[in-house]
Design a protein around this motif. Structure first.
Motif, mmCIF file in Angstrom:
data_model
loop_
_atom_site.group_PDB
_atom_site.id
_atom_site.type_symbol
_atom_site.label_atom_id
_atom_site.label_comp_id
_atom_site.label_asym_id
_atom_site.label_seq_id
_atom_site.Cartn_x
_atom_site.Cartn_y
_atom_site.Cartn_z
ATOM 1 N N ALA A 37 -4.299 0.761 -33.569
ATOM 2 C CA ALA A 37 -4.702 1.973 -32.860
ATOM 3 C C ALA A 37 -5.764 1.678 -31.809
ATOM 4 N N ARG A 38 -6.756 0.876 -32.170
ATOM 5 C CA ARG A 38 -7.817 0.566 -31.210
ATOM 6 C C ARG A 38 -7.270 -0.228 -30.014
ATOM 7 N N ILE A 91 -4.592 6.374 -34.379
ATOM 8 C CA ILE A 91 -4.563 6.425 -32.917
ATOM 9 C C ILE A 91 -5.423 7.577 -32.406
ATOM 10 N N LEU A 120 -12.499 6.975 -21.805
ATOM 11 C CA LEU A 120 -11.571 8.105 -21.741
ATOM 12 C C LEU A 120 -12.300 9.450 -21.641
ATOM 13 N N VAL A 129 -8.858 15.031 -27.822
ATOM 14 C CA VAL A 129 -7.573 14.775 -28.458
ATOM 15 C C VAL A 129 -7.018 16.049 -29.074
ATOM 16 N N ALA A 134 -5.276 2.219 -27.871
ATOM 17 C CA ALA A 134 -6.182 3.137 -27.171
ATOM 18 C C ALA A 134 -6.841 2.448 -25.980
ATOM 19 N N VAL A 180 -1.557 13.735 -29.155
ATOM 20 C CA VAL A 180 -1.024 12.789 -30.133
ATOM 21 C C VAL A 180 -0.220 13.569 -31.174
ATOM 22 N N ALA A 203 -9.022 6.572 -32.683
ATOM 23 C CA ALA A 203 -9.404 5.559 -31.703
ATOM 24 C C ALA A 203 -9.562 6.164 -30.313
ATOM 25 N N LEU A 204 -8.673 7.071 -29.937
ATOM 26 C CA LEU A 204 -8.789 7.738 -28.645
ATOM 27 C C LEU A 204 -10.038 8.615 -28.586
#
Length: 428
Positions: A408-409, A240, A206, A251, A412, A213, A243-244
């Motif tokens: 979350a992972r 989340i 990413l 983020v 993501a 979020v 994880a992102l």
């Protein structure tokens, strides 16, 4: 903020050994700390330690005649910008909820007119006892804020919720309550809090992407000390965002007043109400993806008062009038210009989960809906695990129950797959 002053009440629990480190952190921020040590707290940390680290006298005796001749306990309770109770034991919470004042700590708490932050710490069974939960509810209704407790191993050998939040998490909440985040005013009603230095994203699938979020509950005021909220802890949204971040995304994390502190390395935008969250979301665009994990209140109190509502003595209750809050997910899903390529909504339901969530996917014009059953028997709302079903245009995919960070992972990774390769590498 140089010149800020914290009155730090240290309760009697093993977690008191973490307080010296908290004092060091606050002093490095230029915050003055005035320690108050309970009789129980003195079994775990000494007055000399607290006094030396804070560079301020450590108070413990309610009947210090030298100071009481000038009503010293009143002065202590009013001179601070914020009162912090850490560790907040079950006994201290019970005294606070009942309005008792039989020692210096409880007297200060009853006499203060300043915001109060409590960091609970106790055995898991004590924390889960109905009396403690009633006391917490009472204190929240009185306007007292909480950080933690965390879940983990305890000194007594048991495992579960009840560990005091780590000093770093308490420090972050103190800074937020003191207004220490750099404010960027979007309107007179909302301040967007940005980190002092821009976060440096990791390198991953990413990298070069911006993901928005939302997380946590919203608080809709009834009057200056009461509000309507829900039981969301913010744990899933926080996981989340982390994880992102770990996959390289930049983020923007829009969070209501959640129990769980925001993760490091993200842009934090703190809000209270649904209308503030809607404004903050708009300000954070454009984004490649939006993950709307916040539990936004559907209604707000239209006739909220600017003064504390008092009992009338004859048993009648105030009549609350409600207005619909903005539907943030539907708004972002229907954007004609600047809509994120991927819009992910959440559906927390107590019955007919798949039917309600599938209808929400169409009604809100989202790309995905993450649905879960939050009926009380599941323990998911406010818990550490989640069991979700990912609903897309291709159908429904049930995931097994797992810790929220694993959910979350997995989410993501699916977002990274959906967005494909980033358009460019981040600039150094």
């Amino acid at each position: 903020m140089l010149g800020s002053r914290v009155l730090l009440i240290v309760g009697g629990g093993i977690a008191a050994f973490k307080i010296p480190e908290l004092i060091r952190m606050l002093r490095r921020e230029g915050i003055a700390v005035v320690p108050v040590l309970t009789k129980g707290g003195a079994e775990f940390v000494t007055p000399l330690t607290l006094s030396a680290l804070s560079e301020s006298p450590c108070h413990s005796d309610l009947f210090d005649l030298t100071r009481e001749s000038e009503m010293g306990h009143i002065q202590l309770s009013r001179a601070a910008d914020l009162v912090v109770v850490a560790p907040a034991t079950a006994d201290l919470m019970a005294k606070m909820a009942a309005g008792l004042a039989d020692d210096l700590a409880s007297t200060l708490l009853l006499a203060t007119d300043k915001p109060v932050l409590a960091a609970p710490a106790m055995n898991v069974r004590m924390w889960q006892h109905p009396a403690t939960q009633r006391n917490r509810d009472t204190l929240e209704e009185d306007g007292i804020r909480f950080v933690g407790p965390d879940q983990g191993d305890m000194a007594c050998g048991e495992y579960g919720p009840g560990r005091m939040a780590e000093p770093e998490a308490i420090r972050e909440r103190i800074l937020a309550m003191l207004g220490r985040d750099r404010p960027l005013r979007l309107s007179p009603e909302i301040a967007v809090a940005l980190p002092a230095e821009p976060p440096v994203p990791a390198i991953g699938p990413l990298t070069g992407r911006h993901v928005l979020v939302t997380s946590g509950p919203t608080h809709e005021p009834i009057d200056p000390v009461r509000y309507i909220a829900n039981r969301s802890s913010g744990a899933q949204g926080t996981a989340i965002a982390a994880a992102l971040r770990d996959l390289g995304a930049r983020v923007s994390f829009v969070t209501g007043p959640a129990e769980i502190p925001p993760p490091a390395g993200v842009e934090v935008i703190r809000v209270q109400t649904a209308r503030e969250m809607r404004e903050a979301v708009e300000a954070a665009l454009p984004a490649d993806a939006a993950v709307m994990a916040a539990a936004v209140a559907d209604w707000r109190v239209a006739n909220a008062q600017d003064h504390k509502i008092k009992k009338d003595g004859i048993g009648s209750a105030p009549v609350l009038e409600f207005s619909e809050n903005p539907d943030i997910l539907a708004w972002i899903g229907r954007l004609r210009e600047g809509r994120p390529r991927l819009v992910v909504g959440f559906a927390a339901e107590t019955d007919d989960v798949l039917a309600h969530a599938s209808a929400k996917l169409q009604r809100k014009r989202a790309d995905w809906i993450v649905a879960n059953d939050v009926s009380p028997a599941t323990g998911i709302m406010g818990g550490t695990e989640n069991a979700v079903t990912l609903i897309t245009a291709d159908g429904a995919e049930a995931w097994p129950r797992m810790p929220k960070d694993e959910v979350a992972r997995k989410l993501a990774a699916r977002i990274a797959e959906a967005l494909g390769q980033p358009p460019q590498e981040p600039q150094p």
